[in-house]
Design a protein around this motif. Structure first.
Motif, PDB file in Angstrom:
ATOM      1  N   GLU A 167      44.491  41.687  30.633  1.00 45.85           N
ATOM      2  CA  GLU A 167      43.044  41.663  30.861  1.00 45.85           C
ATOM      3  C   GLU A 167      42.287  42.277  29.688  1.00 45.85           C
ATOM      4  N   THR A 168      42.754  43.435  29.220  1.00 47.75           N
ATOM      5  CA  THR A 168      42.078  44.129  28.119  1.00 47.75           C
ATOM      6  C   THR A 168      42.174  43.339  26.824  1.00 47.75           C
ATOM      7  N   MET A 169      43.341  42.798  26.569  1.00 51.19           N
ATOM      8  CA  MET A 169      43.519  41.998  25.360  1.00 51.19           C
ATOM      9  C   MET A 169      42.622  40.764  25.399  1.00 51.19           C
ATOM     10  N   ALA A 170      42.555  40.092  26.553  1.00 49.82           N
ATOM     11  CA  ALA A 170      41.734  38.883  26.666  1.00 49.82           C
ATOM     12  C   ALA A 170      40.251  39.192  26.557  1.00 49.82           C
ATOM     13  N   SER A 171      39.842  40.369  27.060  1.00 46.79           N
ATOM     14  CA  SER A 171      38.415  40.727  26.997  1.00 46.79           C
ATOM     15  C   SER A 171      38.013  41.220  25.614  1.00 46.79           C
ATOM     16  N   THR A 172      38.964  41.751  24.854  1.00 47.78           N
ATOM     17  CA  THR A 172      38.664  42.292  23.526  1.00 47.78           C
ATOM     18  C   THR A 172      38.625  41.195  22.464  1.00 47.78           C
ATOM     19  N   LEU A 173      39.519  40.252  22.579  1.00 45.70           N
ATOM     20  CA  LEU A 173      39.586  39.158  21.589  1.00 45.70           C
ATOM     21  C   LEU A 173      38.508  38.117  21.856  1.00 45.70           C
ATOM     22  N   ASP A 174      37.927  37.631  20.772  1.00 45.91           N
ATOM     23  CA  ASP A 174      37.010  36.492  20.879  1.00 45.91           C
ATOM     24  C   ASP A 174      37.788  35.180  20.802  1.00 45.91           C
ATOM     25  N   GLU A 175      38.759  35.163  19.939  1.00 48.55           N
ATOM     26  CA  GLU A 175      39.614  33.994  19.765  1.00 48.55           C
ATOM     27  C   GLU A 175      41.035  34.472  19.480  1.00 48.55           C
ATOM     28  N   VAL A 176      42.002  33.598  19.729  1.00 52.78           N
ATOM     29  CA  VAL A 176      43.384  33.941  19.393  1.00 52.78           C
ATOM     30  C   VAL A 176      43.544  34.030  17.874  1.00 52.78           C
ATOM     31  N   ASP A 177      43.001  33.045  17.168  1.00 50.27           N
ATOM     32  CA  ASP A 177      43.097  33.040  15.710  1.00 50.27           C
ATOM     33  C   ASP A 177      41.761  32.593  15.120  1.00 50.27           C
ATOM     34  N   LEU A 178      41.556  32.899  13.876  1.00 50.64           N
ATOM     35  CA  LEU A 178      40.289  32.599  13.190  1.00 50.64           C
ATOM     36  C   LEU A 178      40.362  31.204  12.573  1.00 50.64           C
ATOM     37  N   ASP A 179      39.511  30.279  13.100  1.00 48.68           N
ATOM     38  CA  ASP A 179      39.508  28.937  12.497  1.00 48.68           C
ATOM     39  C   ASP A 179      38.380  28.840  11.471  1.00 48.68           C
TER      40      ASP A 179
ATOM     41  N   GLN B  86      48.333  33.746  15.626  1.00 53.63           N
ATOM     42  CA  GLN B  86      48.888  33.094  16.806  1.00 53.63           C
ATOM     43  C   GLN B  86      50.267  33.663  17.152  1.00 53.63           C
ATOM     44  N   ALA B  87      51.076  33.873  16.117  1.00 50.90           N
ATOM     45  CA  ALA B  87      52.433  34.389  16.347  1.00 50.90           C
ATOM     46  C   ALA B  87      52.383  35.764  17.002  1.00 50.90           C
ATOM     47  N   ASN B  88      51.496  36.630  16.470  1.00 49.99           N
ATOM     48  CA  ASN B  88      51.379  37.977  17.045  1.00 49.99           C
ATOM     49  C   ASN B  88      50.842  37.935  18.485  1.00 49.99           C
TER      50      ASN B  88
ATOM     51  N   TYR C 261      50.955  35.429  20.701  1.00 50.83           N
ATOM     52  CA  TYR C 261      51.894  34.846  21.666  1.00 50.83           C
ATOM     53  C   TYR C 261      53.130  35.725  21.862  1.00 50.83           C
ATOM     54  N   GLN C 262      53.486  36.490  20.852  1.00 51.64           N
ATOM     55  CA  GLN C 262      54.603  37.423  21.035  1.00 51.64           C
ATOM     56  C   GLN C 262      54.261  38.442  22.116  1.00 51.64           C
ATOM     57  N   VAL C 263      53.030  38.965  22.044  1.00 52.04           N
ATOM     58  CA  VAL C 263      52.593  39.940  23.054  1.00 52.04           C
ATOM     59  C   VAL C 263      52.434  39.264  24.417  1.00 52.04           C
ATOM     60  N   LEU C 264      51.770  38.116  24.437  1.00 57.27           N
ATOM     61  CA  LEU C 264      51.518  37.433  25.705  1.00 57.27           C
ATOM     62  C   LEU C 264      52.829  37.041  26.382  1.00 57.27           C
ATOM     63  N   ASN C 265      53.764  36.555  25.604  1.00 56.33           N
ATOM     64  CA  ASN C 265      55.063  36.171  26.167  1.00 56.33           C
ATOM     65  C   ASN C 265      55.804  37.394  26.711  1.00 56.33           C
ATOM     66  N   ASP C 266      55.728  38.498  25.971  1.00 59.13           N
ATOM     67  CA  ASP C 266      56.399  39.719  26.445  1.00 59.13           C
ATOM     68  C   ASP C 266      55.775  40.204  27.749  1.00 59.13           C
ATOM     69  N   LEU C 267      54.463  40.162  27.829  1.00 54.31           N
ATOM     70  CA  LEU C 267      53.780  40.597  29.048  1.00 54.31           C
ATOM     71  C   LEU C 267      54.092  39.663  30.221  1.00 54.31           C
ATOM     72  N   THR C 268      54.230  38.381  29.937  1.00 53.51           N
ATOM     73  CA  THR C 268      54.583  37.426  30.981  1.00 53.51           C
ATOM     74  C   THR C 268      56.004  37.687  31.488  1.00 53.51           C
ATOM     75  N   VAL C 269      56.907  37.964  30.562  1.00 50.84           N
ATOM     76  CA  VAL C 269      58.283  38.321  30.946  1.00 50.84           C
ATOM     77  C   VAL C 269      58.276  39.598  31.787  1.00 50.84           C
ATOM     78  N   MET C 270      57.446  40.540  31.372  1.00 49.69           N
ATOM     79  CA  MET C 270      57.334  41.814  32.092  1.00 49.69           C
ATOM     80  C   MET C 270      56.876  41.570  33.537  1.00 49.69           C
ATOM     81  N   ILE C 271      55.919  40.687  33.705  1.00 47.41           N
ATOM     82  CA  ILE C 271      55.419  40.360  35.047  1.00 47.41           C
ATOM     83  C   ILE C 271      56.499  39.655  35.858  1.00 47.41           C
TER      84      ILE C 271
END
Length: 357
Positions: free
Chosen positions: A232-244, A263-265, A267-277
């Motif tokens: 939640e915090t990561m999604a609210s803090t970021l405006d975009e995943v990557d800068l286009d 993107q790599a950074n 998704y690495q975090v998002l995937n880890d958090l998903t695994v954690m859940i």
């Protein structure tokens, strides 16, 4: 006319009649009450047997009530845990679907994880009356409170990661490290966080006590809360995943010098958090299985208690209660004897020398 003295016979007959009347009265009482005696003392040597049987029934019924109460609390806790699993899976599936489509809606992820986090927090404070189900032996103390400390901690780590003060591996370590993120910081009460709270148990018979409680700060629940708040915090803090190319210069993205690195950074975090859940959801399901096993044990013991209670009741019935058909037969027989005794007594009282001769 000379009468013959029948005093001796009359007295004997009157005594016999009184005995018969007492027996008849006792049979009438048995018919009315269905019981052989009015008090234990009247049962003679069998009294101790029935008293012991009643004491055993009282004890078994108390244990059975204990099991009923524990069963209700288990069902309530199981309902909460099942819903926690559902919430965790919903978040995981939604994130997984977004990743597969190659489009991550940060706002949607933020809203979903925020709602799931709040709902799960409420579930961990579920109650049976005024007793908290996930508080361990501290049943009167609310186990979880979203005091904002977890959000502050996670927010600081997210900013450190975005500003490249820590790399992605270090960021992951920060939200997974229980030393840096103790239970009190997550929001669990001091008693649970200290580890000094006993599990909830139920006394099911003289020799057995079964543990069935689940504590709110157990790893699966803790991990789900931490993962949801981090997403939640990561999604609210970021405006975009990557800068286009068309993004504003001040757009906040995941750390990295290029869009591919960002993107790599991310998704690495998002995937880890998903695994954690997902791992945590499996952990909750494992606890559900543990509790279900205890529930089966309790039910089996309760069924045995019911059988024992029935046996003791049968024993008491055999000793204390009468067979009404048998009593009715005795009653009619005794009534005939009594009527005959009355007739004989009347004849003796009217006996004269002429009648005698």
């Amino acid at each position: 006319m000379t009468t013959i003295s029948t005093l001796g016979q009359s007295l004997d007959q009157i005594s016999n009649i009184r005995v018969l009347q007492d027996r008849l009265n006792n049979l009438q009482r048995q018919v009315t009450t269905g019981r052989k005696a009015d008090s234990f003392s009247d049962l003679g040597s069998s009294a101790l047997t029935t008293q012991r049987a009643r004491s055993k029934i009282y004890s078994l019924e108390n244990y059975s009530r204990n099991i009923d109460i524990a069963d209700i609390r288990i069902e309530l806790a199981n309902s909460s845990m099942n819903e926690i699993v559902n919430q965790a899976k919903n978040v995981s599936e939604m994130i997984g679907g977004s990743v597969q489509q190659g489009e991550v809606d940060l706002e949607a992820i933020e809203n979903l994880t925020k709602n799931a986090f709040e709902f799960i927090g409420d579930l961990l404070n579920a109650q049976d009356g005024d007793r908290y189900l996930f508080g361990g032996s501290e049943t009167r103390t609310q186990p979880y409170n979203d005091n904002g400390n977890l959000e502050s901690y996670v927010s600081a780590q997210v900013n450190e990661w975005i500003n490249v003060n820590i790399d992605t591996d270090e960021f992951i370590q920060q939200y997974r490290d229980e030393e840096n993120l103790p239970d009190t910081l997550v929001g669990f009460n001091a008693a649970l966080s200290s580890g000094n709270v006993n599990d909830v148990s139920v006394r099911v018979d003289n020799n057995a006590e079964l543990t069935y409680g689940v504590q709110a700060n157990e790893d699966p629940f803790r991990d789900i809360l931490v993962a949801l708040k981090t997403i939640e915090t990561m999604a609210s803090t970021l405006d975009e995943v990557d800068l286009d190319e068309n993004a504003d210069p001040g757009t906040v993205t995941a750390p990295g010098l290029t869009g591919a690195e960002q993107q790599a950074n991310f998704y690495q975090v998002l995937n880890d958090l998903t695994v954690m859940i997902n791992d945590a959801a499996e952990g909750v399901q494992s606890r559900l299985s543990d509790v279900a096993f205890v529930q089966v044990q309790m039910k089996s013991i309760q069924e045995d208690h019911t059988r024992q209670i029935n046996i003791q009741n049968t024993l008491i019935s055999d000793i204390e209660e009468v067979d009404l058909d048998e009593v009715a037969i005795k009653f009619n027989s005794l009534l005939s004897q009594l009527e005959a005794s009355y007739s004989v007594t009347a004849s003796v009282r009217g006996l004269s020398l002429v009648n005698f001769l």
